[in-house]
Every structure is written in C-alpha cells, then in structure tokens.
Design a protein around this motif. Structure first.
Motif, PDB file in Angstrom:
ATOM      1  N   UNK A 265      22.710  39.410  37.973  1.00 45.15           N
ATOM      2  CA  UNK A 265      23.961  39.239  37.213  1.00 45.15           C
ATOM      3  C   UNK A 265      23.707  39.132  35.716  1.00 45.15           C
ATOM      4  N   UNK A 266      22.497  38.778  35.331  1.00 52.30           N
ATOM      5  CA  UNK A 266      22.153  38.503  33.915  1.00 52.30           C
ATOM      6  C   UNK A 266      23.137  37.443  33.405  1.00 52.30           C
ATOM      7  N   UNK A 267      23.823  37.663  32.275  1.00 53.84           N
ATOM      8  CA  UNK A 267      24.871  36.721  31.841  1.00 53.84           C
ATOM      9  C   UNK A 267      26.155  37.531  31.826  1.00 53.84           C
ATOM     10  N   UNK A 268      27.019  37.298  32.825  1.00 54.30           N
ATOM     11  CA  UNK A 268      28.224  38.123  32.992  1.00 54.30           C
ATOM     12  C   UNK A 268      29.483  37.285  32.779  1.00 54.30           C
ATOM     13  N   UNK A 269      30.278  37.633  31.767  1.00 54.04           N
ATOM     14  CA  UNK A 269      31.503  36.871  31.499  1.00 54.04           C
ATOM     15  C   UNK A 269      32.501  36.960  32.655  1.00 54.04           C
ATOM     16  N   UNK A 270      33.207  35.872  32.897  1.00 52.69           N
ATOM     17  CA  UNK A 270      34.297  35.844  33.885  1.00 52.69           C
ATOM     18  C   UNK A 270      35.603  35.853  33.090  1.00 52.69           C
ATOM     19  N   UNK A 271      36.493  36.775  33.435  1.00 55.54           N
ATOM     20  CA  UNK A 271      37.746  36.863  32.670  1.00 55.54           C
ATOM     21  C   UNK A 271      38.845  36.003  33.295  1.00 55.54           C
ATOM     22  N   UNK A 272      38.865  35.910  34.638  1.00 54.76           N
ATOM     23  CA  UNK A 272      39.884  35.075  35.282  1.00 54.76           C
ATOM     24  C   UNK A 272      39.355  34.517  36.589  1.00 54.76           C
ATOM     25  N   UNK A 273      39.956  33.386  37.001  1.00 56.20           N
ATOM     26  CA  UNK A 273      39.584  32.770  38.279  1.00 56.20           C
ATOM     27  C   UNK A 273      40.879  32.496  39.039  1.00 56.20           C
ATOM     28  N   UNK A 274      41.007  33.066  40.219  1.00 57.85           N
ATOM     29  CA  UNK A 274      42.256  32.966  41.005  1.00 57.85           C
ATOM     30  C   UNK A 274      43.468  33.339  40.142  1.00 57.85           C
ATOM     31  N   UNK A 275      43.301  34.338  39.321  1.00 57.22           N
ATOM     32  CA  UNK A 275      44.369  34.853  38.433  1.00 57.22           C
ATOM     33  C   UNK A 275      44.719  33.924  37.274  1.00 57.22           C
ATOM     34  N   UNK A 276      43.964  32.869  37.067  1.00 53.86           N
ATOM     35  CA  UNK A 276      44.116  32.087  35.833  1.00 53.86           C
ATOM     36  C   UNK A 276      43.222  32.739  34.785  1.00 53.86           C
ATOM     37  N   UNK A 277      43.820  33.336  33.760  1.00 53.27           N
ATOM     38  CA  UNK A 277      43.014  33.926  32.684  1.00 53.27           C
ATOM     39  C   UNK A 277      42.338  32.813  31.899  1.00 53.27           C
ATOM     40  N   UNK A 278      41.054  32.989  31.626  1.00 52.01           N
ATOM     41  CA  UNK A 278      40.370  31.933  30.874  1.00 52.01           C
ATOM     42  C   UNK A 278      40.785  31.993  29.416  1.00 52.01           C
ATOM     43  N   UNK A 279      40.976  30.801  28.842  1.00 49.94           N
ATOM     44  CA  UNK A 279      41.665  30.700  27.538  1.00 49.94           C
ATOM     45  C   UNK A 279      40.979  31.458  26.418  1.00 49.94           C
ATOM     46  N   UNK A 280      39.646  31.416  26.386  1.00 52.93           N
ATOM     47  CA  UNK A 280      38.944  32.012  25.241  1.00 52.93           C
ATOM     48  C   UNK A 280      38.601  33.481  25.474  1.00 52.93           C
ATOM     49  N   UNK A 281      39.101  34.050  26.575  1.00 55.17           N
ATOM     50  CA  UNK A 281      38.839  35.470  26.854  1.00 55.17           C
ATOM     51  C   UNK A 281      37.446  35.699  27.422  1.00 55.17           C
ATOM     52  N   UNK A 282      37.119  36.964  27.619  1.00 53.26           N
ATOM     53  CA  UNK A 282      35.810  37.300  28.199  1.00 53.26           C
ATOM     54  C   UNK A 282      35.201  38.485  27.449  1.00 53.26           C
ATOM     55  N   UNK A 283      34.115  38.272  26.747  1.00 53.56           N
ATOM     56  CA  UNK A 283      33.384  37.012  26.669  1.00 53.56           C
ATOM     57  C   UNK A 283      33.991  36.089  25.624  1.00 53.56           C
ATOM     58  N   UNK A 284      33.980  34.781  25.942  1.00 52.24           N
ATOM     59  CA  UNK A 284      34.316  33.787  24.930  1.00 52.24           C
ATOM     60  C   UNK A 284      33.156  33.663  23.949  1.00 52.24           C
ATOM     61  N   UNK A 285      33.337  32.904  22.861  1.00 53.12           N
ATOM     62  CA  UNK A 285      32.286  32.880  21.819  1.00 53.12           C
ATOM     63  C   UNK A 285      30.940  32.337  22.296  1.00 53.12           C
ATOM     64  N   UNK A 286      30.947  31.310  23.135  1.00 48.26           N
ATOM     65  CA  UNK A 286      29.658  30.757  23.602  1.00 48.26           C
ATOM     66  C   UNK A 286      28.981  31.756  24.537  1.00 48.26           C
ATOM     67  N   UNK A 287      29.769  32.332  25.438  1.00 49.62           N
ATOM     68  CA  UNK A 287      29.202  33.316  26.386  1.00 49.62           C
ATOM     69  C   UNK A 287      28.612  34.507  25.629  1.00 49.62           C
ATOM     70  N   UNK A 288      29.344  34.965  24.597  1.00 53.23           N
ATOM     71  CA  UNK A 288      28.866  36.131  23.843  1.00 53.23           C
ATOM     72  C   UNK A 288      27.513  35.818  23.196  1.00 53.23           C
TER      73      UNK A 288
END
Ligand SMILES: Cc1ncc(COP(=O)(O)O)c(C=O)c1O
Length: 330
Positions: A265-288
């Motif tokens: 998987x390396x480092x793979x951003x998640x955009x939503x979980x159970x259709x809840x969009x994550x607030x900072x988007x994908x990738x968020x700043x820390x993930x990026x």
C-alpha cells in the motif's frame, strides 16, 4: 490457437539454491496442509535511477518478522539463517536483472508428516521470488474510498494477527470482496472489541488537530514495518506527535485525514470512510508530506535512516540474467 507463455522471472530461490523458474516444482499433494501453515513476507525494492542501484526497504526487519512468523508456526528457523536469506534475496534480484522496482516474496512452508501430526515430522522449506512491480508514490491523485466491513479482524484468541500467516488472509479476502461488492475501493476492519484494527493488507493512520493516531499493536494488527517507519518519520523528521492506542470507529469518521500504509500500500490517502468525506481531503497536508518523505526515503533520494535501505549490489556489477546454470549451489 497460439499458446502465450506467462511472463515470469528467470530465477527464484528455493531451499538454499538459485533455480531456473521452470525447475522449481513440487509434488501436487504438498499444496494441501503446507498452505494452511505457510508464512511469508512482502518486501519492496526501489530503484534509485541516479545511482543505478535498487534499494530493498527494511530487508532486515522483514527477515526478522519472517523468522518470528516461522517460530510461531513451529517451523525450523535455524535451517534458514538471516544472513543467508539476506544474501539470497540480493543475489536473486541481481540474477533476475530488473532495472526497476521489485516486489520480493519469501514464503516458508512445511511438508511431510500428517495433517495434525507431530511438529518434528515436518520439513521446513523456503522459497523467494522477486518480480518487477510498480509504485503509486508520486501519483498525486491516488486515494481510496474505504468502508467498514461486517467481518471482524482475526484476533489473538484464535489466529495470530501479528505475524504474516497465509491463513490470516482468508479474513482479508472476505472483507475485500465485500467492500468491492458494496462499491468501496477497500475495507477497514474492526477487532473483537469493536475498535479499529486495519485494512485487509495495510495498517491505518488518522490525523486530527495536527496529531496522528493509529491502532496499537494489541488491536489485532500485523506488526507492520511500514507502520513503524511512518511513526519514526512522523516523530523524528516531521516532529509530529503519534499516539498508538485503541481507536473508535467514530474517531475515524471525524478525522481530518487518514491513510493506509504497508509495503504494498505504501502511503495511500483515504478520501472517505463509510461515505463520510474526510475533512482535509485526500491527501491531506500531513499525509502528503509523509507520502513525499516516504517516497524519497525508499529510493534513497532522501538520506534519512540509511540503515533502512539494503543495496542489492547492481552498481558496477554485470547483470547475471544471462547465467545458464540450472542449479547454482548457494
Ligand atoms: C494485514 C496486513 N496488515 C498490515 C500490513 C502492512 O505491513 P508491512 O508494513 O510490514 O508491509 C500488511 C502488509 O503486508 C498486511 O497484509
């Protein structure tokens, strides 16, 4: 109809010998109980184009986990010392002559004896394969929509989640198939306590208010090497606090950002979980930032943690892909 031979590497390593791919055969009946108890590793090697060298990421940590997995399955680890496996892995990558990224899989299995027979009746075998692979690091728009599975992650009362046993992956397959049928890219699994465990083949991190948190090692997760790397990069390079602790399902929904991590998987951003969009988007700043750092580190472009990269020895060496021996004694 013309028969097209499947593409495969020239060599693999089996029980102390480098073999031509076609010569690596076993008896059909060994496929039975041998797979139930088999343990393996998934390891990546990354090409550093400027140096003309492939670096295997955290090879020693993977071989140490393989040895732990074998120990738990009561296999004979002493027959396959770490030094031999380290050299065998590098030799195999060199022999297959791939000038690119590679995926390396050592797999240990026991043959002989009865299905539930005495441990001493069985013989431990080990093979290693290395194949060309591709990386999603560097692809800015790569992210996954995840859904919690109705399957519970295996727990230590019945199966050993912390080691990399083939049988554990039936649980992962069930969750992955269900996620795909339900329209998600991948699954997240809860453990027997109802806390977040991990993905079918990766660990998971969440970020909230500038801090990272991830399920701890007693949450029913694999002792992931990438998870450990991410924790060290976050703490020591980025100076970000990381909590390892039980994580609630609703914390996942309320996270600013989330990502999977693992060798594949390396480092793979998640955009939503159970259709809840994550607030900072994908990738968020820390993930990026973590993803970029991880990419630089695995290729040896970023010079932090040099001990994590094992050069296979391609630089200045003639590739051995033309070698003709069918069985090279180790
Ligand atoms: C179930 C599971 N969890 C986590 C991981 C991540 O482990 P690692 O970082 O050691 O590859 C993997 C990857 O192999 C996995 O299969």
């Amino acid at each position: 109809m013309t028969h097209v031979a499947p593409e495969h590497p020239a060599y693999l390593w089996h029980n102390h010998h480098l073999l031509n791919w076609e010569d690596a055969t076993g008896h059909l009946t060994d496929n039975w109980w041998a797979s139930v108890g088999a343990v393996f590793e998934g390891i990546r090697g990354y090409l550093n184009e400027a140096e003309g060298e492939t670096y295997i990421f955290r090879l020693d940590a993977h071989l140490a986990r393989l040895s732990n997995s074998m120990r738990l399955m009561r296999m004979d680890c002493d027959s396959f010392p770490q030094d031999e496996l380290r050299q065998a892995t590098c030799e195999l990558v060199r022999a297959n002559g791939v000038a690119g990224d590679v995926y390396i899989m050592p797999l240990a299995y026991a043959t002989g004896g009865r299905s539930f027979g005495a441990v001493g009746e069985r013989v431990t075998n080990l093979f290693i394969t290395s194949r060309p692979t591709t990386s999603t690091l560097g692809q800015e728009d790569h992210s996954l929509r995840a859904g919690f599975s109705s399957w519970t992650r295996i727990g230590d009362r019945s199966m050993p989640p912390r080691v990399k046993a083939i049988a554990n992956y039936r649980n992962s397959q069930l969750a992955s198939h269900e996620a795909a049928l339900n329209g998600y890219d991948t699954a997240l699994l809860l453990n027997h306590e109802g806390k977040v465990a991990e993905g079918p083949g990766s660990c998971v991190f969440f970020a909230r208010d500038g801090r990272l948190f991830t399920p701890d090692l007693t949450s029913g997760i694999l002792e992931s090497i990438t998870r450990d790397s991410v924790i060290q990069i976050a703490r020591h390079v980025l100076g970000i606090a990381v909590e390892e602790r039980p994580v609630d399902r609703t914390e996942a929904y309320l996270a600013d950002e989330a990502f999977f991590c693992g060798t594949a998987a390396e480092v793979t951003p998640i955009s939503s979980i159970d259709h809840y969009d994550l607030k900072a988007g994908a990738p968020g700043p820390i993930t990026r930032e973590l993803r970029q750092l991880y990419h630089g580190l695995v290729r040896g472009v970023n010079h932090h943690f040099p001990e994590w990269r094992a050069p296979v020895g391609l630089t200045g060496q003639p590739l051995a892909a033309t070698r003709t021996a069918t069985r090279v004694p180790w």
